[in-house]
Motif scaffolding. Structure first.
Motif, PDB file in Angstrom:
ATOM      1  N   ILE A 167       0.717  -0.749  -0.031  1.00 59.42           N
ATOM      2  CA  ILE A 167       0.070  -0.010   0.164  1.00 59.42           C
ATOM      3  C   ILE A 167       0.919   1.426  -0.055  1.00 59.42           C
ATOM      4  N   SER A 168       1.902   1.179   0.795  1.00 61.20           N
ATOM      5  CA  SER A 168       2.880   2.128   0.797  1.00 61.20           C
ATOM      6  C   SER A 168       3.967   2.771  -0.629  1.00 61.20           C
ATOM      7  N   ALA A 169       3.920   1.592  -1.163  1.00 62.26           N
ATOM      8  CA  ALA A 169       4.482   1.422  -3.161  1.00 62.26           C
ATOM      9  C   ALA A 169       3.607   2.306  -3.455  1.00 62.26           C
ATOM     10  N   ALA A 170       2.497   1.933  -3.372  1.00 59.90           N
ATOM     11  CA  ALA A 170       1.365   2.499  -4.427  1.00 59.90           C
ATOM     12  C   ALA A 170       1.093   4.211  -4.417  1.00 59.90           C
ATOM     13  N   VAL A 171       0.720   4.536  -3.243  1.00 59.93           N
ATOM     14  CA  VAL A 171       0.688   5.568  -2.955  1.00 59.93           C
ATOM     15  C   VAL A 171       1.603   6.072  -2.720  1.00 59.93           C
ATOM     16  N   LYS A 172       3.523   6.369  -2.778  1.00 56.77           N
ATOM     17  CA  LYS A 172       4.281   6.596  -2.784  1.00 56.77           C
ATOM     18  C   LYS A 172       4.386   7.251  -4.961  1.00 56.77           C
ATOM     19  N   ASP A 173       3.941   5.488  -5.078  1.00 54.25           N
ATOM     20  CA  ASP A 173       4.151   6.015  -7.037  1.00 54.25           C
ATOM     21  C   ASP A 173       2.860   6.624  -7.382  1.00 54.25           C
ATOM     22  N   ALA A 174       2.157   6.985  -6.490  1.00 55.72           N
ATOM     23  CA  ALA A 174       0.658   7.374  -7.468  1.00 55.72           C
ATOM     24  C   ALA A 174       1.305   8.596  -7.430  1.00 55.72           C
ATOM     25  N   VAL A 175       1.930   9.399  -6.241  1.00 59.94           N
ATOM     26  CA  VAL A 175       1.632  10.949  -5.369  1.00 59.94           C
ATOM     27  C   VAL A 175       2.817  11.423  -6.906  1.00 59.94           C
ATOM     28  N   ALA A 176       4.119  10.412  -6.763  1.00 61.94           N
ATOM     29  CA  ALA A 176       5.000  10.740  -7.620  1.00 61.94           C
ATOM     30  C   ALA A 176       4.761  10.946  -9.152  1.00 61.94           C
ATOM     31  N   SER A 177       3.503  10.228  -9.427  1.00 61.91           N
ATOM     32  CA  SER A 177       3.109   9.759 -10.829  1.00 61.91           C
ATOM     33  C   SER A 177       2.240  11.107 -11.144  1.00 61.91           C
ATOM     34  N   VAL A 231      -4.127  -1.703   8.236  1.00 58.11           N
ATOM     35  CA  VAL A 231      -4.557  -1.929   7.783  1.00 58.11           C
ATOM     36  C   VAL A 231      -5.815  -3.443   8.202  1.00 58.11           C
ATOM     37  N   ASN A 232      -6.758  -3.237   7.454  1.00 54.07           N
ATOM     38  CA  ASN A 232      -7.750  -3.702   7.883  1.00 54.07           C
ATOM     39  C   ASN A 232      -8.553  -4.688   6.279  1.00 54.07           C
ATOM     40  N   ALA A 233      -8.339  -5.443   5.914  1.00 53.76           N
ATOM     41  CA  ALA A 233      -8.226  -6.219   4.205  1.00 53.76           C
ATOM     42  C   ALA A 233      -9.903  -6.738   4.120  1.00 53.76           C
ATOM     43  N   HIS A 234     -10.585  -6.423   5.784  1.00 54.00           N
ATOM     44  CA  HIS A 234     -11.795  -7.231   5.529  1.00 54.00           C
ATOM     45  C   HIS A 234     -13.069  -6.382   5.035  1.00 54.00           C
ATOM     46  N   THR A 235     -12.339  -5.095   5.779  1.00 56.14           N
ATOM     47  CA  THR A 235     -12.937  -3.616   5.596  1.00 56.14           C
ATOM     48  C   THR A 235     -12.792  -2.571   4.997  1.00 56.14           C
TER      49      THR A 235
END
Length: 134
Positions: free
Chosen positions: A6-16, A35-39
């Motif tokens: 999740i951290s990598a996805a957020v950082k990639d989105a912010v960078a792009s 992080v709660n995968a169920h909710t």
């Protein structure tokens, strides 16, 4: 879901979305706290000065990559708070509202009883949190 993915996805989105400036701002003090995968609930922690950069990049996250597999997702901001404690209080209220919305759609008495127990449990957690704050 994994906090590192999740951290990598957020950082990639912010960078792009915001370029080098956004990537640098996101790298300082940013972390995934819960992080709660169920909710599907995620707590992100970042400095007050950079929360708008992160907030504006969240809609551009369409998938999270974990172990080479892309998991499609949609990221939406439900609440921005000053402390983790206020975010936890919001989450309890939010979950209680969601359970109240689920109650009329339950088909069996067993399902209704289970939702009612969940509502009581979340309400007692909220009261317990308020007592600890005093």
């Amino acid at each position: 879901m994994d906090d590192r993915a999740i951290s990598a996805a957020v950082k990639d989105a912010v960078a792009s979305t915001h370029g080098d400036y956004g990537a640098a701002q996101c790298g300082i003090g940013f972390s995934v706290k819960y992080v709660n995968a169920h909710t599907g609930i995620i707590f992100l922690r970042c400095p007050k000065t950079s929360y708008r950069l992160i907030w504006s990049a969240l809609p551009f996250i369409t998938s999270i990559e974990k172990r080479g597999v892309k998991i499609p997702c949609f990221v939406n901001c439900l609440h921005v708070g000053g402390t983790i404690r206020t975010c936890q209080k919001f989450l309890v209220r939010y979950n209680t509202r969601q359970l109240h919305r689920m109650l009329p759609t339950c088909k069996t008495q067993g399902d209704k009883a289970q939702v009612r127990r969940a509502i009581l449990c979340s309400s007692s957690q909220m009261l317990k949190g308020e007592e600890e704050a005093v």
